[in-house]
Write a protein that holds these residues in place. Structure first.
Motif, PDB file in Angstrom:
ATOM      1  N   GLY A   1      45.252  -5.990  -0.972  1.00 26.87           N
ATOM      2  CA  GLY A   1      44.323  -6.534   0.014  1.00 26.87           C
ATOM      3  C   GLY A   1      43.013  -6.955  -0.615  1.00 26.87           C
ATOM      4  O   GLY A   1      42.487  -8.038  -0.337  1.00 26.87           O
ATOM      5  N   LYS A   2      42.503  -6.120  -1.490  1.00 28.03           N
ATOM      6  CA  LYS A   2      41.214  -6.384  -2.125  1.00 28.03           C
ATOM      7  C   LYS A   2      41.258  -7.620  -3.010  1.00 28.03           C
ATOM      8  O   LYS A   2      40.285  -8.382  -3.083  1.00 28.03           O
ATOM      9  CB  LYS A   2      40.797  -5.165  -2.951  1.00 28.03           C
ATOM     10  CG  LYS A   2      39.399  -5.231  -3.518  1.00 28.03           C
ATOM     11  CD  LYS A   2      39.046  -3.927  -4.210  1.00 28.03           C
ATOM     12  CE  LYS A   2      37.616  -3.958  -4.744  1.00 28.03           C
ATOM     13  NZ  LYS A   2      37.259  -2.670  -5.393  1.00 28.03           N
TER      14      LYS A   2
ATOM     15  N   GLY B   1      44.407  -7.218   7.172  1.00 29.48           N
ATOM     16  CA  GLY B   1      43.235  -7.896   7.720  1.00 29.48           C
ATOM     17  C   GLY B   1      42.476  -8.661   6.654  1.00 29.48           C
ATOM     18  O   GLY B   1      42.039  -9.799   6.872  1.00 29.48           O
ATOM     19  N   ARG B   2      42.326  -8.054   5.490  1.00 29.05           N
ATOM     20  CA  ARG B   2      41.633  -8.733   4.387  1.00 29.05           C
ATOM     21  C   ARG B   2      42.400  -9.971   3.936  1.00 29.05           C
ATOM     22  O   ARG B   2      41.821 -10.906   3.374  1.00 29.05           O
ATOM     23  CB  ARG B   2      41.468  -7.779   3.203  1.00 29.05           C
ATOM     24  CG  ARG B   2      40.506  -6.640   3.452  1.00 29.05           C
ATOM     25  CD  ARG B   2      40.522  -5.639   2.316  1.00 29.05           C
ATOM     26  NE  ARG B   2      39.266  -5.604   1.598  1.00 29.05           N
ATOM     27  CZ  ARG B   2      38.960  -4.709   0.668  1.00 29.05           C
ATOM     28  NH1 ARG B   2      39.828  -3.772   0.347  1.00 29.05           N
ATOM     29  NH2 ARG B   2      37.798  -4.751   0.054  1.00 29.05           N
ATOM     30  N   LEU B   3      43.710  -9.947   4.177  1.00 26.35           N
ATOM     31  CA  LEU B   3      44.554 -11.077   3.778  1.00 26.35           C
ATOM     32  C   LEU B   3      44.689 -12.110   4.892  1.00 26.35           C
ATOM     33  O   LEU B   3      45.402 -13.102   4.738  1.00 26.35           O
ATOM     34  CB  LEU B   3      45.937 -10.561   3.366  1.00 26.35           C
ATOM     35  CG  LEU B   3      45.957  -9.644   2.135  1.00 26.35           C
ATOM     36  CD1 LEU B   3      47.353  -9.072   1.911  1.00 26.35           C
ATOM     37  CD2 LEU B   3      45.477 -10.379   0.892  1.00 26.35           C
ATOM     38  N   GLY B   4      44.020 -11.858   6.024  1.00 18.28           N
ATOM     39  CA  GLY B   4      44.030 -12.831   7.114  1.00 18.28           C
ATOM     40  C   GLY B   4      45.142 -12.650   8.118  1.00 18.28           C
ATOM     41  O   GLY B   4      45.371 -13.522   8.960  1.00 18.28           O
ATOM     42  N   ASP B   5      45.830 -11.504   8.075  1.00 12.95           N
ATOM     43  CA  ASP B   5      46.904 -11.224   9.029  1.00 12.95           C
ATOM     44  C   ASP B   5      46.398 -10.202  10.048  1.00 12.95           C
ATOM     45  O   ASP B   5      45.882  -9.152   9.681  1.00 12.95           O
ATOM     46  CB  ASP B   5      48.127 -10.665   8.286  1.00 12.95           C
ATOM     47  CG  ASP B   5      49.320 -10.471   9.202  1.00 12.95           C
ATOM     48  OD1 ASP B   5      49.306  -9.496   9.986  1.00 12.95           O
ATOM     49  OD2 ASP B   5      50.260 -11.281   9.137  1.00 12.95           O
ATOM     50  N   ASN B   6      46.578 -10.510  11.333  1.00 10.86           N
ATOM     51  CA  ASN B   6      45.989  -9.661  12.375  1.00 10.86           C
ATOM     52  C   ASN B   6      46.927  -8.589  12.922  1.00 10.86           C
ATOM     53  O   ASN B   6      46.665  -8.006  13.975  1.00 10.86           O
ATOM     54  CB  ASN B   6      45.469 -10.520  13.529  1.00 10.86           C
ATOM     55  CG  ASN B   6      46.582 -11.269  14.253  1.00 10.86           C
ATOM     56  OD1 ASN B   6      47.762 -11.104  13.939  1.00 10.86           O
ATOM     57  ND2 ASN B   6      46.208 -12.100  15.210  1.00 10.86           N
TER      58      ASN B   6
ATOM     59  N   THR C   1      32.456  -1.078   1.986  1.00  7.05           N
ATOM     60  CA  THR C   1      33.174  -1.059   0.705  1.00  7.05           C
ATOM     61  C   THR C   1      34.681  -0.915   0.882  1.00  7.05           C
ATOM     62  O   THR C   1      35.449  -1.316   0.006  1.00  7.05           O
ATOM     63  CB  THR C   1      32.670   0.093  -0.187  1.00  7.05           C
ATOM     64  OG1 THR C   1      32.885   1.348   0.484  1.00  7.05           O
ATOM     65  CG2 THR C   1      31.187  -0.062  -0.481  1.00  7.05           C
ATOM     66  N   GLY C   2      35.103  -0.328   1.994  1.00  6.34           N
ATOM     67  CA  GLY C   2      36.530  -0.091   2.206  1.00  6.34           C
ATOM     68  C   GLY C   2      37.285  -1.259   2.794  1.00  6.34           C
ATOM     69  O   GLY C   2      38.504  -1.193   2.971  1.00  6.34           O
ATOM     70  N   GLY C   3      36.581  -2.338   3.114  1.00  4.15           N
ATOM     71  CA  GLY C   3      37.256  -3.555   3.551  1.00  4.15           C
ATOM     72  C   GLY C   3      37.373  -3.751   5.046  1.00  4.15           C
ATOM     73  O   GLY C   3      37.882  -4.781   5.495  1.00  4.15           O
ATOM     74  N   ILE C   4      36.889  -2.787   5.854  1.00  6.75           N
ATOM     75  CA  ILE C   4      37.052  -2.910   7.306  1.00  6.75           C
ATOM     76  C   ILE C   4      36.244  -4.084   7.850  1.00  6.75           C
ATOM     77  O   ILE C   4      36.768  -4.950   8.565  1.00  6.75           O
ATOM     78  CB  ILE C   4      36.645  -1.603   8.029  1.00  6.75           C
ATOM     79  CG1 ILE C   4      37.568  -0.462   7.642  1.00  6.75           C
ATOM     80  CG2 ILE C   4      36.708  -1.792   9.540  1.00  6.75           C
ATOM     81  CD1 ILE C   4      37.133   0.333   6.458  1.00  6.75           C
ATOM     82  N   ILE C   5      34.962  -4.122   7.508  1.00  7.80           N
ATOM     83  CA  ILE C   5      34.114  -5.210   8.006  1.00  7.80           C
ATOM     84  C   ILE C   5      34.547  -6.542   7.396  1.00  7.80           C
ATOM     85  O   ILE C   5      34.514  -7.585   8.058  1.00  7.80           O
ATOM     86  CB  ILE C   5      32.629  -4.904   7.723  1.00  7.80           C
ATOM     87  CG1 ILE C   5      32.186  -3.740   8.620  1.00  7.80           C
ATOM     88  CG2 ILE C   5      31.758  -6.132   7.959  1.00  7.80           C
ATOM     89  CD1 ILE C   5      30.744  -3.318   8.455  1.00  7.80           C
ATOM     90  N   GLU C   6      34.990  -6.507   6.152  1.00 11.27           N
ATOM     91  CA  GLU C   6      35.515  -7.724   5.520  1.00 11.27           C
ATOM     92  C   GLU C   6      36.715  -8.247   6.301  1.00 11.27           C
ATOM     93  O   GLU C   6      36.855  -9.460   6.523  1.00 11.27           O
ATOM     94  CB  GLU C   6      35.924  -7.429   4.079  1.00 11.27           C
ATOM     95  CG  GLU C   6      36.525  -8.623   3.352  1.00 11.27           C
ATOM     96  CD  GLU C   6      37.109  -8.261   2.001  1.00 11.27           C
ATOM     97  OE1 GLU C   6      37.950  -9.033   1.501  1.00 11.27           O
ATOM     98  OE2 GLU C   6      36.731  -7.209   1.441  1.00 11.27           O
ATOM     99  N   ALA C   7      37.592  -7.328   6.733  1.00  9.48           N
ATOM    100  CA  ALA C   7      38.779  -7.725   7.492  1.00  9.48           C
ATOM    101  C   ALA C   7      38.390  -8.314   8.844  1.00  9.48           C
ATOM    102  O   ALA C   7      38.963  -9.325   9.281  1.00  9.48           O
ATOM    103  CB  ALA C   7      39.693  -6.516   7.689  1.00  9.48           C
ATOM    104  N   VAL C   8      37.422  -7.695   9.509  1.00 14.31           N
ATOM    105  CA  VAL C   8      36.962  -8.198  10.808  1.00 14.31           C
ATOM    106  C   VAL C   8      36.446  -9.630  10.673  1.00 14.31           C
ATOM    107  O   VAL C   8      36.762 -10.509  11.484  1.00 14.31           O
ATOM    108  CB  VAL C   8      35.855  -7.282  11.377  1.00 14.31           C
ATOM    109  CG1 VAL C   8      35.150  -7.947  12.556  1.00 14.31           C
ATOM    110  CG2 VAL C   8      36.447  -5.951  11.819  1.00 14.31           C
ATOM    111  N   GLU C   9      35.661  -9.864   9.630  1.00  8.58           N
ATOM    112  CA  GLU C   9      35.120 -11.209   9.420  1.00  8.58           C
ATOM    113  C   GLU C   9      36.219 -12.191   9.032  1.00  8.58           C
ATOM    114  O   GLU C   9      36.245 -13.327   9.512  1.00  8.58           O
ATOM    115  CB  GLU C   9      34.046 -11.176   8.337  1.00  8.58           C
ATOM    116  CG  GLU C   9      33.384 -12.524   8.139  1.00  8.58           C
ATOM    117  CD  GLU C   9      32.242 -12.494   7.145  1.00  8.58           C
ATOM    118  OE1 GLU C   9      31.659 -13.567   6.912  1.00  8.58           O
ATOM    119  OE2 GLU C   9      31.941 -11.413   6.590  1.00  8.58           O
ATOM    120  N   LYS C  10      37.128 -11.751   8.177  1.00  8.02           N
ATOM    121  CA  LYS C  10      38.224 -12.621   7.746  1.00  8.02           C
ATOM    122  C   LYS C  10      39.061 -13.078   8.939  1.00  8.02           C
ATOM    123  O   LYS C  10      39.505 -14.227   9.009  1.00  8.02           O
ATOM    124  CB  LYS C  10      39.113 -11.860   6.759  1.00  8.02           C
ATOM    125  CG  LYS C  10      40.285 -12.660   6.211  1.00  8.02           C
ATOM    126  CD  LYS C  10      39.859 -13.576   5.100  1.00  8.02           C
ATOM    127  CE  LYS C  10      41.045 -14.246   4.435  1.00  8.02           C
ATOM    128  NZ  LYS C  10      40.647 -15.083   3.293  1.00  8.02           N
TER     129      LYS C  10
END
Length: 289
Positions: free
Chosen positions: A167-168, A204-209, A232-241
């Protein structure tokens, strides 16, 4: 460190400098420092030798890996984070399979890039068959209380790290694999939801919901003390993605909590969340009540 150790280190630096300048005749002499009885000498040597971008030193580092204890192997994997030549990359890949989870995870983080993606994929392809039916053992302590212990020798953590790595690093080709793996784990009695969070975040980070409800649930239960991990764990990044505008109210709540505390503002948490809010709001200027 006594005078003899200082003399050793000075001699090591002289040889090391010569090798770094291209004089490969000094490489065999580095072996004695890598296996020195004094730990401080060993660590200095491992640190610097692992930075040499030279295939000829790889056999020496391989010896350290094969003869070292868990702590030494973990340190070696950490110091090799800048390694770029093929031989050292192969050693990091081997480290990814280490029986000790700290060594394996450290190697994964040092590997990075395309190699890490390939190794992570391989780990996940083998995961379902490699993991035992029951990933823990129950033991009774001196007080008669039951405690659970990992029976996979750290492999469950390595699987989680592999999922996070994909994911990262943005490996969208792994989306079908992650979804299939998720379904298989859900069907296994003793795993169930063990990987729900990490797979949902990776997707989520990869754009899949597919895991968006889980991500929203994590956000909803979070407070300002969780923000560092959310970022840092990617949650907010996933939400934005995912462009999840439904998460805006929760992000606003977290933003307001940050603004109330000088400590969080000094860490710029308020600015980072505010920037995400602005981007989720498109061209509209978000108004923070």
């Amino acid at each position: 460190m006594d005078k003899n150790d200082n003399d050793k280190i000075e001699r090591f630096h002289a040889i090391y400098s010569s090798v770094k300048k291209g004089d490969t005749t000094g490489i065999p002499m580095l072996r004695e420092f890598l296996h020195d009885e004094d730990e401080s000498v060993r660590w200095i040597t491992i640190d610097l030798v692992s930075q040499l971008d030279c295939d000829l030193v790889a056999p020496l580092l391989k010896e350290v890996y094969e003869s070292g204890d868990d702590r030494t192997r973990e340190g070696l994997m950490f110091f090799m984070h800048d390694a770029r030549n093929q031989s050292m990359g192969a050693l990091l890949m081997r480290g990814m399979q280490d029986k000790n989870r700290e060594v394996a995870i450290t190697a994964a983080k040092s590997l990075g890039g395309k190699s890490a993606i390939l190794v992570a994929r391989r780990i996940l392809e083998e995961a379902v068959n490699a993991l035992p039916e029951v990933p823990y053992v129950v033991k009774v302590d001196e007080r008669g209380e039951e405690e659970c212990y990992d029976s996979t020798n750290g492999f469950t953590l390595l699987v989680a790290d592999a999922i996070e790595t994909l994911g990262k690093l943005g490996d969208t080709k792994s989306i079908p694999m992650l979804k299939t793996l998720w379904k298989k784990f859900k069907r296994r009695e003793h795993y169930g939801s063990m990987y729900d969070d990490v797979i949902a975040i990776a997707l989520g980070r990869l754009g899949d919901n597919s895991g968006l409800p889980i991500i929203r649930g994590i956000l909803k239960e979070s407070d300002e003390y969780s923000i560092a991990w959310l970022l840092t764990g990617g949650i907010i990044e996933a939400v934005e993605k995912l462009g999840d505008t439904e998460s805006i109210p929760v992000l606003k709540r977290l933003w307001k909590s940050c603004k109330k505390e000088e400590f969080w503002c000094k860490l710029n948490f308020d600015k980072e969340i505010g920037a995400v809010l602005q981007r989720l709001g498109g061209k509209r200027r978000l108004i923070y009540e």
